[in-house]
Design a protein around this motif. Structure first.
Motif, PDB file in Angstrom:
ATOM      1  N   LEU A   1       0.576  -1.215  -0.100  1.00  0.00           N
ATOM      2  CA  LEU A   1      -0.032  -0.077   0.018  1.00  0.00           C
ATOM      3  C   LEU A   1       0.809   1.222   0.002  1.00  0.00           C
ATOM      4  N   ASN A   2       1.955   1.217   0.749  1.00  0.00           N
ATOM      5  CA  ASN A   2       2.910   2.415   0.893  1.00  0.00           C
ATOM      6  C   ASN A   2       3.586   2.540  -0.557  1.00  0.00           C
ATOM      7  N   LEU A   3       3.894   1.552  -1.298  1.00  0.00           N
ATOM      8  CA  LEU A   3       4.601   1.677  -2.582  1.00  0.00           C
ATOM      9  C   LEU A   3       3.485   2.404  -3.619  1.00  0.00           C
ATOM     10  N   ILE A   4       2.156   1.709  -3.604  1.00  0.00           N
ATOM     11  CA  ILE A   4       1.242   2.065  -4.769  1.00  0.00           C
ATOM     12  C   ILE A   4       0.593   3.298  -4.577  1.00  0.00           C
ATOM     13  N   TYR A   5       0.438   3.775  -3.276  1.00  0.00           N
ATOM     14  CA  TYR A   5      -0.251   4.690  -3.049  1.00  0.00           C
ATOM     15  C   TYR A   5       0.667   5.963  -2.321  1.00  0.00           C
ATOM     16  N   GLY A   6       1.992   5.780  -2.366  1.00  0.00           N
ATOM     17  CA  GLY A   6       2.815   6.589  -1.692  1.00  0.00           C
ATOM     18  C   GLY A   6       3.141   7.908  -2.591  1.00  0.00           C
ATOM     19  N   GLU A   7       3.665   8.821  -1.842  1.00  0.00           N
ATOM     20  CA  GLU A   7       3.920  10.082  -2.585  1.00  0.00           C
ATOM     21  C   GLU A   7       5.216  10.239  -3.518  1.00  0.00           C
ATOM     22  N   GLU A   8       5.946   9.260  -3.248  1.00  0.00           N
ATOM     23  CA  GLU A   8       7.290   9.149  -3.746  1.00  0.00           C
ATOM     24  C   GLU A   8       7.095   8.912  -5.291  1.00  0.00           C
ATOM     25  N   LYS A   9       7.828   9.642  -5.999  1.00  0.00           N
ATOM     26  CA  LYS A   9       7.635   9.539  -7.580  1.00  0.00           C
ATOM     27  C   LYS A   9       8.767   8.536  -7.865  1.00  0.00           C
ATOM     28  N   GLN A  10       8.524   7.499  -8.945  1.00  0.00           N
ATOM     29  CA  GLN A  10       9.114   6.389  -9.367  1.00  0.00           C
ATOM     30  C   GLN A  10       8.956   6.236 -10.546  1.00  0.00           C
ATOM     31  N   ASP A  11      10.358   5.830 -11.359  1.00  0.00           N
ATOM     32  CA  ASP A  11      10.238   5.601 -12.839  1.00  0.00           C
ATOM     33  C   ASP A  11       9.417   4.517 -13.029  1.00  0.00           C
ATOM     34  N   GLU A  12       9.115   4.035 -14.360  1.00  0.00           N
ATOM     35  CA  GLU A  12       8.051   2.817 -14.278  1.00  0.00           C
ATOM     36  C   GLU A  12       8.737   1.733 -14.154  1.00  0.00           C
ATOM     37  N   ALA A  13      10.251   1.760 -14.393  1.00  0.00           N
ATOM     38  CA  ALA A  13      11.215   0.299 -14.537  1.00  0.00           C
ATOM     39  C   ALA A  13      11.266   0.087 -12.859  1.00  0.00           C
ATOM     40  N   SER A  14      11.708   1.055 -12.308  1.00  0.00           N
ATOM     41  CA  SER A  14      12.019   0.943 -10.902  1.00  0.00           C
ATOM     42  C   SER A  14      10.824   0.542  -9.942  1.00  0.00           C
ATOM     43  N   ASN A  15       9.433   1.128 -10.172  1.00  0.00           N
ATOM     44  CA  ASN A  15       8.211   0.744  -9.822  1.00  0.00           C
ATOM     45  C   ASN A  15       7.766  -0.691 -10.043  1.00  0.00           C
ATOM     46  N   TRP A  16       8.124  -1.167 -11.098  1.00  0.00           N
ATOM     47  CA  TRP A  16       7.877  -2.555 -11.369  1.00  0.00           C
ATOM     48  C   TRP A  16       8.786  -3.603 -10.742  1.00  0.00           C
ATOM     49  N   GLU A  17      10.010  -3.076 -10.736  1.00  0.00           N
ATOM     50  CA  GLU A  17      10.897  -3.973 -10.196  1.00  0.00           C
ATOM     51  C   GLU A  17      10.739  -4.068  -8.723  1.00  0.00           C
TER      52      GLU A  17
ATOM     53  N   GLU B   1      -3.387  -1.524  -9.363  1.00  0.00           N
ATOM     54  CA  GLU B   1      -3.617  -0.357  -8.765  1.00  0.00           C
ATOM     55  C   GLU B   1      -2.174   0.362  -8.598  1.00  0.00           C
ATOM     56  N   PRO B   2      -2.376   1.711  -8.779  1.00  0.00           N
ATOM     57  CA  PRO B   2      -3.651   2.391  -9.025  1.00  0.00           C
ATOM     58  C   PRO B   2      -4.297   2.513 -10.491  1.00  0.00           C
ATOM     59  N   THR B   3      -3.330   1.891 -11.292  1.00  0.00           N
ATOM     60  CA  THR B   3      -3.770   1.592 -12.647  1.00  0.00           C
ATOM     61  C   THR B   3      -3.172   0.365 -13.115  1.00  0.00           C
ATOM     62  N   LEU B   4      -3.667  -0.286 -14.159  1.00  0.00           N
ATOM     63  CA  LEU B   4      -3.508  -1.497 -14.585  1.00  0.00           C
ATOM     64  C   LEU B   4      -1.816  -1.386 -15.014  1.00  0.00           C
ATOM     65  N   GLN B   5      -0.944  -2.423 -14.615  1.00  0.00           N
ATOM     66  CA  GLN B   5       0.255  -2.310 -14.719  1.00  0.00           C
ATOM     67  C   GLN B   5       0.729  -2.740 -16.377  1.00  0.00           C
ATOM     68  N   ASN B   6      -0.012  -3.697 -16.879  1.00  0.00           N
ATOM     69  CA  ASN B   6       0.246  -4.364 -18.112  1.00  0.00           C
ATOM     70  C   ASN B   6      -1.076  -5.211 -18.513  1.00  0.00           C
ATOM     71  N   GLU B   7      -1.391  -4.997 -19.873  1.00  0.00           N
ATOM     72  CA  GLU B   7      -2.631  -5.816 -20.298  1.00  0.00           C
ATOM     73  C   GLU B   7      -2.600  -7.437 -20.110  1.00  0.00           C
ATOM     74  N   ALA B   8      -1.097  -7.620 -20.236  1.00  0.00           N
ATOM     75  CA  ALA B   8      -0.877  -8.958 -20.071  1.00  0.00           C
ATOM     76  C   ALA B   8      -1.362  -9.635 -18.905  1.00  0.00           C
ATOM     77  N   PHE B   9      -1.390  -8.707 -17.625  1.00  0.00           N
ATOM     78  CA  PHE B   9      -1.962  -9.295 -16.367  1.00  0.00           C
ATOM     79  C   PHE B   9      -3.306  -9.541 -16.168  1.00  0.00           C
ATOM     80  N   VAL B  10      -4.168  -9.085 -17.204  1.00  0.00           N
ATOM     81  CA  VAL B  10      -5.524  -9.436 -16.882  1.00  0.00           C
ATOM     82  C   VAL B  10      -6.028 -10.758 -16.465  1.00  0.00           C
ATOM     83  N   PRO B  11      -5.533 -11.685 -17.286  1.00  0.00           N
ATOM     84  CA  PRO B  11      -5.793 -13.208 -16.701  1.00  0.00           C
ATOM     85  C   PRO B  11      -5.434 -13.579 -15.279  1.00  0.00           C
TER      86      PRO B  11
END
Length: 358
Positions: free
Chosen positions: A196-212, A272-282
């Motif tokens: 929860l602290n990662l996905i709703y935190g205020e710290e801005k992260q680039d996409e690669a770092s966030n997914w890692e 959350e808060p947005t879909l990370q990749n369409e491949a994750f839908v299943p």
């Protein structure tokens, strides 16, 4: 303290209902066996317990005189608040955290506006820190710490904000010999709080770092899963219903709770808060169905209450209007039968569908 017939009835109501809710992740059953020993010698605890029990009676569908219990609940709540203010301004703080937890629970089931309750939760967090409560605490302190964690998780999910008590300061230590469902269930709550602290935190992260970081949590969840007792595996029974859900049986309620939040945490990481990749839908659909399977089963009241915020995310992301409506109905029944406020969450879900959501 003197005891009236009404007070005795509220005491019994507490023991057979909301005290069990509080002990969901506590095999010591602190709120059922330890707290009652002090209720008649602590006016603060007495009025807090009576307020919570009366509020439950005013909201659940098992009573006809709802308005009568509402006034009783308000009276005890007001008395408890006055006693709490006096206790906070005196050297004695006996049971002050427990009373705070009880009154906070009163506010949660009442559906008191989230911002107002958030302020009270902040005060509760400060009290937890002041008394140095942590995952290493024992007895009443340990029980209160983990109930506070559940309060924070519910508030964070409802408002899409981080938890206030930094999970890295919880003082957790895990040992292989701690083969108890409540301990292992609380472990997944620690993972959830950090997510929860990662996905709703205020710290801005680039996409690669966030997914890692999200991948790291997914691996941590699998490591948790591999270390679990067999009681964490739900046993399917019966046939799939028209919505594709199939009931599952858990021998231990705390294990059902831990498994439930294991699946919810996956959805949060994928979507959350947005879909990370369409491949994750299943994968999201698989997790949402697992949550639905637990929800349609013989769901103990204490789990139904705590699971409502997680069920919201399953209903949000599961595909098919029929399945969504099924989960909405389960959430509505929680409020109708137990009084726990869920309708605002259902209205948000329905608004999302009307606005064009899946």
């Amino acid at each position: 303290m003197s005891l009236t017939p009404e007070g005795a009835f509220l005491f019994h109501t507490y023991l057979r209902t909301v005290a069990i809710w509080m002990d969901l992740m506590d095999h010591e059953n602190t709120y059922q066996t330890h707290i009652p020993r002090y209720i008649l010698t602590s006016p603060l605890l007495f009025h807090s317990v009576c307020a919570f029990a009366a509020r439950y009676l005013s909201l659940c569908n098992s009573q006809q005189l709802h308005s009568t219990w509402e006034s009783v609940a308000s009276s005890h709540y007001g008395e408890a608040l006055q006693l709490m203010i006096r206790a906070l301004n005196s050297p004695s703080h006996d049971h002050i955290v427990t009373a705070t937890i009880l009154l906070s629970s009163y506010e949660i089931v009442s559906g008191i506006a989230s911002e107002r309750h958030r302020k009270h939760l902040l005060g509760q967090t400060m009290l937890i820190k002041y008394h140095k409560l942590s995952a290493r605490s024992t007895g009443e302190d340990r029980a209160n710490f983990w109930i506070h964690v559940r309060h924070e998780i519910g508030a964070a999910l409802a408002t899409e904000r981080p938890v206030m008590l930094d999970p890295m300061e919880w003082g957790l230590t895990w040992h292989a010999e701690e083969l108890r469902e409540d301990v292992q269930g609380n472990h997944v709550l620690w993972i959830l709080a950090r997510v929860l602290n990662l996905i709703y935190g205020e710290e801005k992260q680039d996409e690669a770092s966030n997914w890692e970081k999200r991948e790291g949590f997914l691996q941590e969840l699998e490591d948790w899963r591999k270390a679990q007792l067999h009681t964490f595996i739900g046993i399917p029974y019966g046939e799939e219903d028209d919505d594709g859900f199939r009931k599952v049986f858990f021998t231990v309620t705390a294990a059902a709770a831990g498994t439930f939040w294991y699946h919810v945490t996956h959805i949060l990481l994928y979507a959350e808060p947005t879909l990370q990749n369409e491949a994750f839908v299943p994968f999201i659909q698989d997790q949402a169905k697992c949550i639905g399977d637990i929800a349609v089963s013989e769901f103990p009241d204490e789990l139904r209450v705590f699971a409502s915020h997680g069920l919201y995310y399953a209903a949000k992301h599961i595909e098919g209007l029929g399945r969504k409506a099924r989960l909405w109905g389960i959430m509505n029944m929680v409020e109708e039968q137990l009084g726990y406020s869920t309708r605002p969450m259902v209205r948000r879900l329905q608004a999302g569908v009307e606005a064009g959501g899946k």
